[in-house]
Design an enzyme around this catalytic site. Structure first.
Site, mmCIF file in Angstrom:
data_model
loop_
_atom_site.group_PDB
_atom_site.id
_atom_site.type_symbol
_atom_site.label_atom_id
_atom_site.label_comp_id
_atom_site.label_asym_id
_atom_site.label_seq_id
_atom_site.Cartn_x
_atom_site.Cartn_y
_atom_site.Cartn_z
ATOM 1 N N GLU A 160 2.110 -25.957 -34.945
ATOM 2 C CA GLU A 160 1.788 -26.899 -33.866
ATOM 3 C C GLU A 160 2.705 -28.118 -33.831
ATOM 4 O O GLU A 160 2.266 -29.256 -34.049
ATOM 5 C CB GLU A 160 0.320 -27.331 -33.953
ATOM 6 N N GLU A 347 -4.522 -18.903 -34.984
ATOM 7 C CA GLU A 347 -5.733 -19.719 -35.158
ATOM 8 C C GLU A 347 -6.627 -19.550 -33.936
ATOM 9 O O GLU A 347 -6.133 -19.482 -32.808
ATOM 10 C CB GLU A 347 -5.414 -21.221 -35.259
#
Ligand code: NOJ
Length: 443
Positions: A160, A347
């Site tokens: 991220e 995720e």
């Protein structure tokens, strides 16, 4: 519903969020940020976390019991290499033992090189703003590859990028807590993309076996309000356009890595602000990946009239993120269409207000329902032609949810922080085990 026999069923965690054992590693920006007044809720920190550092064998045993065939963990840079460049023997031993334990239990390690715990000393040398920062990351990756690639085949470079750059350097709500100007954030962004490129090149050059490499961006997904082709086309366009602020959308974080180029509008921005982007950079950044990771939680609903506002009574998690299962469908579909690489859900999960019931168990029907809905949508994407390699639930266990501290629980396993971090497998953990056993037939 069937996910097939080769589907990767995993869970994910990250070093700072679960390990603890802080006395055995060098400091990172999150240690510093946790000491800052009012930066993290309740003044929580990562010193003990879930004590995974001491309890990893028990955690691997739980994973084995669940039937997982994969585990996504991240490495703490300053647990492996000291500030002076020497190896931290204790940390290397820890990761060696963890990797071996996983393999002995039939669980494939998927290793993230960087999940936000940036060395504090390197931050003091300018961190992501320093033009040498990509090289530092490449050197770290070379060492890690030499240490572990005899057993680790699967790698993610950065987790991220959007968050650690935008939230950490633009909005100041994550470590290191900076509020830079847009042009400086963009400078860091390009350096982070270059760091990905350097790491990829290092893995390709030094891996002791054929490696499978990807990265784990957060999917900025646009969900069309209806299936009508015009609405779908509008959503697709919106999803990949240069968004504002520039440093949040897919154009800055995913296109350059997957397509090897920035949008012309971004190139103009870089030129106007004297941020150097060379052909050599783009060759490294756009190096061929084996798959695309996708961290997926939310999505923005979009119609022909623009963004669709949330309806009163929308389903939400404890962090107030909308439960929007279609996002995983459209994420897998739009990314696969555009980049033509298999998708690995790196995720997906939800924060909940779990507690121990009188029967000693942790009942979390919301998480079961969340998982059921998202996995059904993921399976629909597969049936509609997207190539999906696997699904990793965030998270194996409750952990340090960054600026939110420990109160937002994301785990399939409850961590009883008040009682020496003892573990209790939640109902959702048992449900996940069943999904894996039946390959999704129970959904
Ligand atoms: C994404 C991040 O990678 C992870 O560290 C975080 O805990 C989850 N999302 C939930 O917010």
């Amino acid at each position: 519903m069937d996910f097939g026999k080769d589907f990767i069923w995993g869970t994910a965690t990250a070093s700072f969020q679960v390990e603890g054992g802080a006395d055995k590693r060098g400091e990172n920006v999150w240690d510093m940020f946790c000491r800052k007044e009012n930066a993290v809720k309740y003044g929580h920190d990562g010193l003990i976390a879930c004590d995974h550092y001491h309890r990893f064998k028990e955690d691997v045993a739980i994973m084995k019991e669940m039937g997982l065939n994969a585990y996504r963990l991240s490495l703490s840079w300053r647990r492996i290499i000291n500030e002076d460049g020497s190896l931290n023997e204790d940390g290397v031993r820890f990761y060696n033992e963890l990797i071996d334990e996983l393999l002995n239990c039939g669980i494939e390690p998927y290793v993230t090189l960087f999940h936000w715990d940036y060395p504090l000393d390197l931050y003091h040398r300018g961190g992501w703003l320093n033009p040498d920062s990509p090289k530092w990351f490449g050197e770290y990756t070379k060492i890690v590859t030499e240490l572990f690639s005899d057993r680790v085949k699967n790698w993610f470079t950065l987790n991220e990028t959007q968050c650690f750059i935008s939230l950490g350097h633009g909005l100041g709500i994550h470590a290191p807590g900076l509020m830079m100007s847009e042009e400086e954030v963009m400078r860091c962004a390009h350096n982070a993309n270059r760091a990905h490129g350097h790491a990829l090149a290092a893995i390709r050059a030094y891996s002791k076996q054929k490696a499978s490499v990807g990265f784990a961006p957060v999917g900025s997904v646009i969900v069309p309000e209806t299936d009508d082709p015009k609405t779908v086309a509008a959503a697709r366009k919106r999803m990949f356009e240069v968004s504002h602020p520039r440093y949040w959308g897919n154009a800055i974080w995913i296109d350059p890595i997957m397509l090897g180029k920035y949008d012309p509008e971004l190139m103009e921005y870089f030129a106007d602000h004297k941020i150097s982007v060379t052909d050599e950079d783009m060759k490294l950044i756009g190096g061929d990946l084996d798959f695309m990771g996708m961290n997926l939680y939310v999505g923005e609903r979009f119609g022909l009239n623009g963004r669709t506002p949330l309806k009163v009574g929308f389903d939400m998690t404890a962090i107030e993120w909308e439960v929007i299962p279609e996002a995983i469908y459209w994420g897998a579909r739009f990314y696969y269409e555009r980049y033509k690489k298999p998708i690995l859900v790196t995720e997906n999960g939800m924060a909940n207000t779990d507690m121990i019931s009188a029967d000693g168990c942790v009942h979390d029907p919301q998480r079961i329902e969340f998982m059921r809905r998202y996995l059904c949508e993921l399976n629909r994407a597969m049936r509609d032609g997207s190539e999906v390699m696997g699904y990793m639930h965030w998270s194996l266990m409750d952990n340090f949810e960054w600026a939110e501290g420990y109160q937002k629980r994301f785990g399939l396993v409850y961590v009883d922080y008040k009682n020496e971090c003892r573990r209790i497998v939640k109902d959702s953990g048992k449900f996940y085990a069943d999904i894996i056993k039946t390959r999704g037939a129970n959904l």
